[in-house]
Design a protein around this motif. Structure first.
Motif, mmCIF file in Angstrom:
data_model
loop_
_atom_site.group_PDB
_atom_site.id
_atom_site.type_symbol
_atom_site.label_atom_id
_atom_site.label_comp_id
_atom_site.label_asym_id
_atom_site.label_seq_id
_atom_site.Cartn_x
_atom_site.Cartn_y
_atom_site.Cartn_z
ATOM 1 N N LEU A 21 6.115 2.316 -2.819
ATOM 2 C CA LEU A 21 7.209 1.743 -2.081
ATOM 3 C C LEU A 21 8.397 1.975 -2.724
ATOM 4 N N HIS A 22 8.419 1.780 -3.954
ATOM 5 C CA HIS A 22 10.021 2.029 -4.746
ATOM 6 C C HIS A 22 10.624 3.462 -4.604
ATOM 7 N N GLU A 23 9.798 4.471 -4.100
ATOM 8 C CA GLU A 23 10.120 5.818 -3.933
ATOM 9 C C GLU A 23 10.407 6.063 -2.604
ATOM 10 N N SER A 24 9.931 5.266 -1.638
ATOM 11 C CA SER A 24 10.125 5.678 -0.298
ATOM 12 C C SER A 24 10.687 4.594 0.589
ATOM 13 N N SER A 25 11.681 4.541 1.169
ATOM 14 C CA SER A 25 12.275 3.817 1.991
ATOM 15 C C SER A 25 11.626 3.514 3.371
ATOM 16 N N ARG B 89 9.468 0.443 5.077
ATOM 17 C CA ARG B 89 9.590 -0.171 6.237
ATOM 18 C C ARG B 89 8.323 0.063 7.182
ATOM 19 N N SER B 90 7.533 1.001 6.924
ATOM 20 C CA SER B 90 6.310 0.861 7.507
ATOM 21 C C SER B 90 5.228 -0.276 7.283
ATOM 22 N N LEU B 91 5.485 -0.626 5.986
ATOM 23 C CA LEU B 91 4.728 -1.751 5.607
ATOM 24 C C LEU B 91 5.194 -2.868 6.182
ATOM 25 N N GLY B 92 6.668 -3.187 6.240
ATOM 26 C CA GLY B 92 7.047 -4.462 7.059
ATOM 27 C C GLY B 92 6.761 -4.383 8.436
ATOM 28 N N GLN B 93 6.718 -3.213 9.211
ATOM 29 C CA GLN B 93 6.349 -3.295 10.494
ATOM 30 C C GLN B 93 4.785 -3.779 10.510
ATOM 31 N N GLY C 38 1.601 10.097 3.946
ATOM 32 C CA GLY C 38 3.057 10.569 4.367
ATOM 33 C C GLY C 38 3.861 9.613 3.711
ATOM 34 N N HIS C 39 4.746 9.026 4.761
ATOM 35 C CA HIS C 39 5.615 7.751 4.569
ATOM 36 C C HIS C 39 5.386 6.818 5.426
ATOM 37 N N ARG C 40 3.858 6.397 5.799
ATOM 38 C CA ARG C 40 3.830 5.471 6.394
ATOM 39 C C ARG C 40 2.309 4.806 6.062
ATOM 40 N N VAL C 41 2.232 3.483 6.360
ATOM 41 C CA VAL C 41 0.667 2.878 6.050
ATOM 42 C C VAL C 41 -0.184 3.539 7.029
ATOM 43 N N SER C 42 -1.222 3.740 6.579
ATOM 44 C CA SER C 42 -2.265 4.571 7.407
ATOM 45 C C SER C 42 -3.437 3.936 7.756
ATOM 46 N N ALA C 43 -3.877 2.874 6.909
ATOM 47 C CA ALA C 43 -5.123 2.111 7.071
ATOM 48 C C ALA C 43 -4.735 0.901 6.169
ATOM 49 N N LEU C 44 -5.694 -0.198 6.634
ATOM 50 C CA LEU C 44 -5.741 -1.451 6.138
ATOM 51 C C LEU C 44 -7.157 -2.109 6.217
#
Length: 321
Positions: free
Chosen positions: A111-115, A119-123, A204-210
């Motif tokens: 998270l510190h390395e990718s804006s 943002r994906s986690l916030g969404q 990549g740069h998105r949350v893929s699973a929870l």
């Protein structure tokens, strides 16, 4: 009973017709007494098997599955790995096989390395908090009023104070937060309840699973933000919170961030109470160390505020002379 990777592979083959396991991969789990493994099939298919090793973990797994099933009809369906099959266990209960979570575990460093990832986690957090209450309650999750949650915070902090574990400055700060009625005047929402690096996955740069919905409830949305506000640097958290607010269909509580900060601090009291309950001196020492750090931070803030007040006073005197 615990099962090794060979037993888990055999169970996965029994649960999913046509699956021929060729190798296993370890997958971390935040749940105690739950055996979890990734299974790679002969055809390249990747699945995950979860097998409870105790009655308590079996109950938690069933609760997780029930909530996840209820969320399939919500905007969260894209990050919930679908269930592929079950197998009854000889000692009671059942194991479950689902598609393996896409991607890899989401570490805070990422998270510190990718804006974009932040943002994906916030969404995703916003989508969790907008799950309709009827869908959550249909899954059997508990609902808590602000009054009940506040009473729980008061009880834990009172125990810490009674045991002499809180320095005066920390006790005064926490009492002031607890007595701030406006801070706790919020509308309960569906929350995950136990977000961690073991429950989140990224691709990549998105949350893929929870995964692991067993602690979900209708409660304080600030609880899902508390671990992030205390772990991320301010710039990254601001990016996450901005994406969170943009994704929400309604406005947030005006003091949501302040309450998340308070819950992050109160979590130390909860950790202390846990250590005292199970009589673990290492946990107690760890919690007391975090309380000492907070006390030092408050002392530094007080010194900074005193210096600013002194400078402002001198500036006014110089201006009037």
């Amino acid at each position: 009973m615990h099962r090794n990777s060979y037993s888990l592979a055999a169970l996965s083959a029994a649960a999913v017709p046509g699956l021929i396991p060729v190798r296993t991969m370890p997958i971390a789990t935040p749940v105690e007494n739950l055996d979890v493994a990734g299974i790679v099939g002969e055809d390249g298919r990747r699945v995950m098997i979860q097998s409870p090793a105790s009655t308590a973990s079996g109950i938690r797994l069933e609760r997780d599955l029930k909530v996840a099933d209820a969320l399939v009809g919500t905007p969260l369906r894209g990050v919930i790995p679908p269930v592929l099959g079950f197998v009854k266990l000889s000692e009671g209960g059942r194991c479950v096989v689902s598609e393996a979570p896409a991607g890899r575990p989401l570490m805070l460093d990422a998270l510190h390395e990718s804006s974009d990832l932040t943002r994906s986690l916030g969404q995703v957090l916003a989508r969790i908090h907008t799950v309709p209450r009827y869908a959550a309650e249909a899954a059997g999750v508990e609902s808590f009023t602000p009054e009940v949650l506040l009473a729980e915070h008061r009880a834990r902090i009172a125990t810490a104070k009674a045991g002499g574990h809180l320095p005066a400055a920390v006790a005064q700060r926490w009492d002031a937060l607890l007595d701030d009625a406006e801070l706790w005047d919020f509308t309960p929402q569906f929350v995950h309840g136990d977000l961690s690096e073991e429950s989140l996955f990224m691709s990549g740069h998105r949350v893929s699973a929870l995964r692991d919905w067993s602690s979900s409830k209708v409660a304080d949305p600030a609880s899902d933000l508390a671990w992030l506000i205390s772990s991320l640097d301010p710039e990254r958290f601001d990016e996450l919170y901005s994406a969170y607010r943009e994704e929400l269909p309604t406005s947030t509580h005006p003091r949501l961030i302040e309450r998340a900060q308070a819950l992050g601090e109160f979590a130390v009291a909860e950790w202390l109470a846990h250590g005292l309950e199970i009589k673990d001196p290492e946990i107690v020492a760890d919690a007391r160390g975090m309380i000492a750090d907070l006390d030092a931070d408050l002392a530094q803030i007080a010194r900074d505020e005193a210096e600013r007040a002194y400078e402002q006073m001198n500036s006014r005197e110089d201006g009037s002379s």
